[in-house]
Design an enzyme around this catalytic site. Structure first.
Site, short mmCIF file in Angstrom:
data_model
loop_
_atom_site.label_atom_id
_atom_site.label_comp_id
_atom_site.label_asym_id
_atom_site.label_seq_id
_atom_site.Cartn_x
_atom_site.Cartn_y
_atom_site.Cartn_z
N HIS A 32 18.51 -79.77 24.71
CA HIS A 32 18.36 -80.65 23.54
C HIS A 32 19.66 -80.69 22.76
CE1 HIS A 32 16.25 -82.75 20.31
NE2 HIS A 32 17.01 -82.06 19.49
N ASP A 81 3.76 -83.97 15.94
CA ASP A 81 5.18 -84.17 15.65
C ASP A 81 5.49 -85.65 15.50
OD1 ASP A 81 8.07 -83.45 15.50
OD2 ASP A 81 8.09 -84.61 17.35
N ARG A 120 8.49 -88.35 7.92
CA ARG A 120 9.72 -87.71 7.43
C ARG A 120 10.83 -88.74 7.29
NH1 ARG A 120 11.08 -83.70 11.76
NH2 ARG A 120 12.99 -83.40 10.54
N SER A 174 9.91 -79.55 14.75
CA SER A 174 9.88 -80.81 15.50
C SER A 174 10.49 -80.61 16.89
CB SER A 174 10.64 -81.89 14.74
OG SER A 174 10.70 -83.09 15.47
N LYS A 191 7.99 -79.85 20.78
CA LYS A 191 8.06 -80.72 21.96
C LYS A 191 8.48 -79.93 23.20
CE LYS A 191 10.73 -83.94 20.02
NZ LYS A 191 10.70 -83.83 18.55
#
Length: 433
Positions: free
Chosen positions: A82, A161, A168, A183, A187
């Site tokens: 990520h 999420d 958000r 968040s 995932k």
């Protein structure tokens, strides 16, 4: 449970229990808690941040708010990469097939870009036919066949999420550190990852503009991962200038293909370093020199390129971008931008300025409903530390109209600075955890 009490406890600094946060996640996922109450809790959480226990509880509850992907039977280790996002960050397009070619199993959920930070979904969807809507079953089947699969966020994985992130975005609570951590990691857990490699971009072109914030996020990610038995490795990487040459969806795909075919530049070097760090973290290499040798061999021998070809074909790409790029669309207008400063060395190529230019050209979105033009963007021909002559080409603008190109050229020149003294290039990786 009355959600009004959950909001009040957060607002008054009393914190929330694990049961309250589980109730919140389930209600967000199922739509049983109204948006206005979720929005109120988010603002309270922004002003009275969650502690480490609460962050872990919320992460777990969000991960379990829908389906979770069971990767049993797939070769280990199961890795998810990520990035916090940045200008020209097309790393996933290279890193995923590179890691898969080194024997790791990669399943990844990616997002769309917002503001100046591009999204992997947008980049890959700019390739005709490429699917970013794989179901959990399709993800696992494809990963079993070729070692990697990617999708956009599905309605069934971590739906809490998805609901909270949308709120958000419109309640000015996106940059709450505990909410960012929950968040991201929710995932990853829902996607079945055994280990997460996190690339935190630090500089003007990322969400974390200064090192202190980047370090806080890194440490919070690692600590939350420990509490949930999910090892997290973090690299804080430079985002003071655009990453590589290309900024803009199709331009970035082309640069990623070039790297997979053996191209060398700063972006390629980062892919090698991140891949090597991941191999060491996953116990597939004893040290960094060994890992770098494995990664460079996979690129040199074409195994990473072969894996990328399998990947694009498996996800439905109707154009073979690895054979020729001639079938990809190009912007109608290309304009050269030449340096208007004296001879010297590039001192600054501001990532935020370049990102804002690409956004104005139509290559990004200011709100989620905006439609992106995948053909527009900017090529950065110089990076910090390079020598430059007055009048030398420093950018190429790809635009839909002549007027848009002229506006882009004018702004780009404000984002570059030249020094008469020699300038050192900033480090690719600032810190490793």
């Amino acid at each position: 449970m009355e959600f009004q009490r959950v909001i009040a406890n957060r607002r008054d600094g009393k914190g929330n229990t694990q049961e309250e946060l589980t109730f919140l996640a389930k209600g967000a996922a199922k739509g049983t808690i109204p948006d206005y109450q979720l929005a109120a809790w988010l603002m309270a959480a922004y002003l009275k941040p969650l502690n480490e226990d609460e962050t872990a509880w919320l992460t777990k509850a969000m991960a379990e708010s829908g389906e979770t992907l069971d990767l049993t039977g797939l070769p280990k280790p199961w890795i998810d990469k990520h990035s916090t996002g940045g200008v020209g960050d097309k790393t996933s397009i290279v890193l995923l097939p590179l890691l898969a070619s080194c024997g790791l199993t990669i399943i990844k959920m990616s997002g769309r870009g917002l503001g100046i930070t591009g999204g992997t979904v947008d980049k890959l969807e700019s390739v005709p036919g490429f699917r970013m809507d794989l179901s959990p079953e399709e993800l696992k089947t494809q990963a079993a066949a070729i070692g990697l699969a990617i999708t956009g966020q599905t309605p069934n994985l971590a739906p809490a999420d998805k609901a909270l992130y949308a709120l958000r975005d419109v309640t000015a609570t996106v940059d709450s550190m505990p909410l960012i951590v929950s968040s991201i990691l929710s995932k990853k857990i829902a996607g079945g990852a055994e280990r997460v490699m996190l690339d935190v971009k630090c500089g003007s072109g990322g969400f974390m503009t200064d090192l202190a914030k980047a370090e806080t996020l890194a440490k919070s990610m690692i600590e939350t991962g420990k509490r949930l038995n999910l090892p997290v490795n973090v690299a804080i990487t430079d985002m003071s200038q655009p990453l590589g040459r290309a900024v803009g969806n199709l331009l970035e795909v082309k640069e990623a293909v070039w790297v997979l075919k053996g191209g060398k530049n700063r972006f390629a070097d980062l892919c090698v370093e991140l891949a090597a760090h991941t191999l060491v973290a996953a116990d597939r290499a004893k040290d960094m020199p060994t890992a770098e040798m494995i990664v460079e061999t996979a690129l040199r021998e074409g195994r990473a390129l072969h894996k990328a070809k399998e990947w694009f074909a498996a996800q439905g790409a109707t154009v073979d971008v690895f054979a020729t790029l001639d079938h990809l669309k190009v912007a109608p207008v290309q304009e050269s931008v030449k340096s208007n400063q004296g001879k010297g060395f590039i001192e600054r190529v501001d990532a935020r300025t370049v990102g804002e230019v690409v956004l104005a050209l139509g290559g990004g979105r200011e709100k989620k409903t905006d439609v992106i033009d995948p053909t527009v963007g900017v090529e950065c021909l110089k990076q910090i530390g390079d020598s430059v002559e007055e009048g030398e080409e420093v950018f190429i603008v790809h635009a839909a109209t002549k007027a848009a190109a002229e506006a882009a050229k004018e702004k780009l020149l404000t984002g570059i600075a030249v020094s008469t003294s020699k300038v050192e290039a900033p480090p690719l990786i600032i810190e490793n955890y």
